[in-house]
Design a protein around this motif. Sequence first.
Motif, PDB file in Angstrom:
ATOM      1  N   UNK A   1       0.851  -1.184   0.000  1.00  0.00           N
ATOM      2  CA  UNK A   1       0.000   0.000   0.000  1.00  0.00           C
ATOM      3  C   UNK A   1       0.887   1.234   0.000  1.00  0.00           C
ATOM      4  N   UNK A   2       1.060   1.794  -1.176  1.00  0.00           N
ATOM      5  CA  UNK A   2       1.958   2.943  -1.298  1.00  0.00           C
ATOM      6  C   UNK A   2       1.312   4.060  -2.091  1.00  0.00           C
TER       7      UNK A   2
ATOM      8  N   UNK B   1       0.145   6.903  -1.027  1.00  0.00           N
ATOM      9  CA  UNK B   1       0.041   8.117  -0.230  1.00  0.00           C
ATOM     10  C   UNK B   1       0.026   9.393  -1.055  1.00  0.00           C
ATOM     11  N   UNK B   2       0.628   9.365  -2.222  1.00  0.00           N
ATOM     12  CA  UNK B   2       0.660  10.582  -3.033  1.00  0.00           C
ATOM     13  C   UNK B   2       1.638  11.618  -2.514  1.00  0.00           C
ATOM     14  N   UNK B   3       2.629  11.161  -1.751  1.00  0.00           N
ATOM     15  CA  UNK B   3       3.612  12.098  -1.195  1.00  0.00           C
ATOM     16  C   UNK B   3       4.543  12.599  -2.292  1.00  0.00           C
TER      17      UNK B   3
END
Lengths: 471, 471
Positions: B175-176, B178-180
Motif C-alpha cells: 500500500x503505497x 500516499x501521493x507524497x
Amino acid sequence: MTDDLRAILGPKGFTDDPVDMAPWLTDWRGRRTGRARALVSPASTQEAAAVARWAVANRVPIVPQGGNTSMVAGATPSADGDALILSTRRMARIRSISAEDDLLVAEAGVTLQTVHDAAEAAGRRFPLSLAAKGSATVGGLVSTNAGGTQVLRFGPMRALLLGIEAVLPDGSLFEGLSGLRKDNRGYDLRQLFAGAEGTLGIVTAAALRLVPAVAQRVVAWVGLPDAGSALTLLRRLEAATGDAVESFELVPANALALVLAHIPGTRAPLAGEHAWHVLVEATAVSAEPPLGSRIEAALADAAADGVVADAIVAASGAQADALWKLRESISEAERADGVAAKHDVSVPVAAMPGFIASARAATEARFPGTRVIAFGHLGDGNVHFNVRAPAASDGAAWLVGQGDEVSAFVHDLVGAAGGSISAEHGIGQLKLAEFARTAGSARLAAVRAIKAALDPLGIMNPGKLVPPPQA
Amino acid sequence: MTDDLRAILGPKGFTDDPVDMAPWLTDWRGRRTGRARALVSPASTQEAAAVARWAVANRVPIVPQGGNTSMVAGATPSADGDALILSTRRMARIRSISAEDDLLVAEAGVTLQTVHDAAEAAGRRFPLSLAAKGSATVGGLVSTNAGGTQVLRFGPMRALLLGIEAVLPDGSLFEGLSGLRKDNRGYDLRQLFAGAEGTLGIVTAAALRLVPAVAQRVVAWVGLPDAGSALTLLRRLEAATGDAVESFELVPANALALVLAHIPGTRAPLAGEHAWHVLVEATAVSAEPPLGSRIEAALADAAADGVVADAIVAASGAQADALWKLRESISEAERADGVAAKHDVSVPVAAMPGFIASARAATEARFPGTRVIAFGHLGDGNVHFNVRAPAASDGAAWLVGQGDEVSAFVHDLVGAAGGSISAEHGIGQLKLAEFARTAGSARLAAVRAIKAALDPLGIMNPGKLVPPPQA
C-alpha cells in the motif's frame, strides 16, 4: 590482512592511522561514532571495484562515504570496527559536460558546489541545491536521493539522474552512464540505486540532467495570517507564473525569532508580526517578460483578498541573499538555542497546514514544556518538525531520556496522516528502528528481499536502511 | 481446479470460454498468440489479491493485462496455456482527485482518456499522452513506464507517479498510494514497479501527479534543411520560451509522403519540399504573455539564419489537430504501405541527428532495397527506426526471414552509439532475446536477482522482461 589493499591503492589511497581516520568515524550531527579497519580512498572506478572484490574475498564490509553530511548517520561505520570506510574523495573528476545535451557526468566525489560551478561555466544550471553543497558529493546525493529547496519544480535527485555507474556487491561494474532521456530496458537500476544509501553497491559516477541557466530570479518574503493561506498563495503564484516558482519555504514566527536572536546580522524582513512566513523564489530562463511584475501583481491581489498580510520583493541580489539567509539559518539558530528532537516528515501537500497545527498542539500537550518548530518545504508537503526540549530541562538529558518517545509519538501522527517518517533524509542508522516499526510487512519484506538478492553477503553498508530480521 | 477462482470472482469476473478469451490471447501488433487457463477480471484489489494467493497455492502463472496495447507482446500469455490472464478492466474507478493537491488516484483499469477527462473536469491536466489513450490503462502505463509525446517537458510515467498499490507475488498487498511528493523510506518500490511489466506483481492502483491546465497552446510545423537543424531549433525555442516546448517530433520527408499517400484527408502543411520536418507544441498555463508571438519571432529568426526552411503556426485548434494528425498517422500509413522491421531506440539527444544519418546509410547499404523511416521524439533522443521491406519482396516473408538479422544490425549500431534498444516500448516477449544479447552481464545478473527475490515462484508474467538463465 589489509596489506593487499595497501598495495592496490598506494599510500594516498590507504590509511589505518587512527588520527587520519578519526574525522570520518563520527557523523555530521555527532550522533554516532564507529570504528573502522581502514579508510580507503580509491582514485578510480577500477580501484573501487578492486576494493569490492577484496572485500568479497575477505568478507569485509564496506561503508561508502562522500561528504559525510548524512543527517541519519548513513555513512558512519558500526562500532565493531570490521568495516572499511570507502571514501570517494579522490574520485572527483567531472568526466564530461555537454550544454547541447544538457548532460554532466561526474564522479562520485565531486561536490555539489563543483557541479554548480561547472554547469554555470557551460552556460547551464544544475537545479538541486542544499545547505551542505560545499561538502555533499554526487555519490551521496544519488545514494540519499537528496532533496533541497528546488524539489517543487525540478524534483529530487532521482528526477535529475540520467544514469549511474556503480560497483555491485560482487565487485562487478554496472555501466549505466549513457545519459539517455528514455530507456525502458528492464528494471531501472538507476532508480533503485537512488536512495539506496550505499546498501546495494558503490555509486562511482552519475550522469546528471542540466537545465537552461536562469535569466531572471525573483525572491519574495511574505507574511501570512495562517499556514493554510500559504497553500492558497502557492496555487495563485503558480497560476500567475506557470512553472516559475521553484522554492516555497515555510517559516513560522518562532523560527524567525530564533534566527533573529542567534544569527548576527539578520533583521526582520517585514515591519509587523505574522504567525507564518514564506520565502518564495521564482526564476525564468528568458529575460522577457518581466517576472517580478507578475509576482508583485499576484501578491497585491492576494493581499487585497486577505490571503497575504504583508510582503516584500527583494530589490537586489544582496537583498535576496539576506532573505535566503533567514531561511537557511534556522537549523543553526536552533542549535544555538538548545536541543530538539528532530523529524523530517511529509504528508500530502494540501494536508500539511492542518497537520502542522494539529500535530503541534498534540505534541506540546503530550510533552509539556516542549515547543514545536515546523518549517521548510511546504510546496512539497515536507517540513522539518522539531520538538524543542523544555526550557527548564537539561536538553541533552531530555533527548536521551525522552527523544525516542517523542519521535514515536510524532511518527505515529505522521502515519495516521498517510505520511512519511523520512521525506528527504533517508533511514541510515538513526531511523532504522522507527522504519522497522512503522513500514508495514509488505514493504519490509520487499526491502529485505532486494537487499539479500543483490548483496547476499551483506557487505555493502550493513546496518543502514535495511532493518535486520526480527529476532 | 479453477472452480475456487470462479467462486471468488463470480460470473462477471471469471471465464474460460475460448470465444470470450480469444481477443485477449493475441497482442495488439498481432505478433504473438498464446493460450490461457482462464481470463479473470477481479473487481477490486482484494479480489486481485485473492487471485494471487490462489495462484501461489496452485503454482499458476498470472499475466496482468490492461488495454492489451503492448508494443512488445508484454501482456500476452505463452503458448503452453498454463497462465491466467488477469484483466484489470473491472478495476476502473477513479478513487479520488484533488485539484489542491494536484493528485489523482486511479485504479489500474482506468484508461488514459478517462484520466485526461477527470483531470480536465477538475480544472487540471494529466500531462502524458499517446496514441492508444482510449485503450491504454493506468496499470499498463505504470508497468511499461509509458512515454509518449510530452516526455520532453514532463518526463515519462515514472516522473508522474506519486504512489502505487500492488499485489505482490506472495499475494500480500503493498500500500503505497500516499501521493507524497517526497518520501525517502528505503528502496523506492514505486520506481521499481514502473517499467517492471507486471513481472514483480500486479499494479492495482496508482497515484498520479496533475499539473495546471493549459491556457495557451501553440502548434507549429517546420520544414528543415537537415536533422541537425532540428536540435538547433529546439534549443532556440527553449531559450525563447523557457519550459514551454512540450512536444518536438521529427518527421522525415519519406514518412510525410507515406501519410499523404495513405491517410485520407491529409495534405502537405508546407508548400515546398523539405528533407526533414518537426512538429512543435508549446503550452502555457497563463493567458499572458502571448506564447504564439514569441514562437513566431523565434521561428522567423531561425529562418533568417538558415536553421529553418519554412514554417507554419496553426491559426486554430482545428489546424493544430490537422498537423498532429500528420504525425500520429505515420504508423498507420506505414502499415498501409507494407511491412517493416520496427525499432524503438534512443541515443543521447545531441547524437541523434548524426545517428539517424549514419545508421540509415549503413542499414540501407547492408540490406539492399530496404528504406529506413526514422521519426518521433527527437527532443528525447528517441526515434522509431523502421526498416521497410524491399519493395520487390513479399514483406511478411522478408520479415520472417530477415527481421531478426536486421534488428540485430540496428541494435548493434545503437549499442555502439551508447543507446538503448528499447526507449519506451519495454522488453516484453519481442525484445527478450535482443535484451539478453546486448544488456551486459552486470545488468542481467541484477535483473534476474531482483526477479528471483521478489517472485521466487516465477508466477508473475513469466517469459517477459527477465531473460531466462542461459542453458
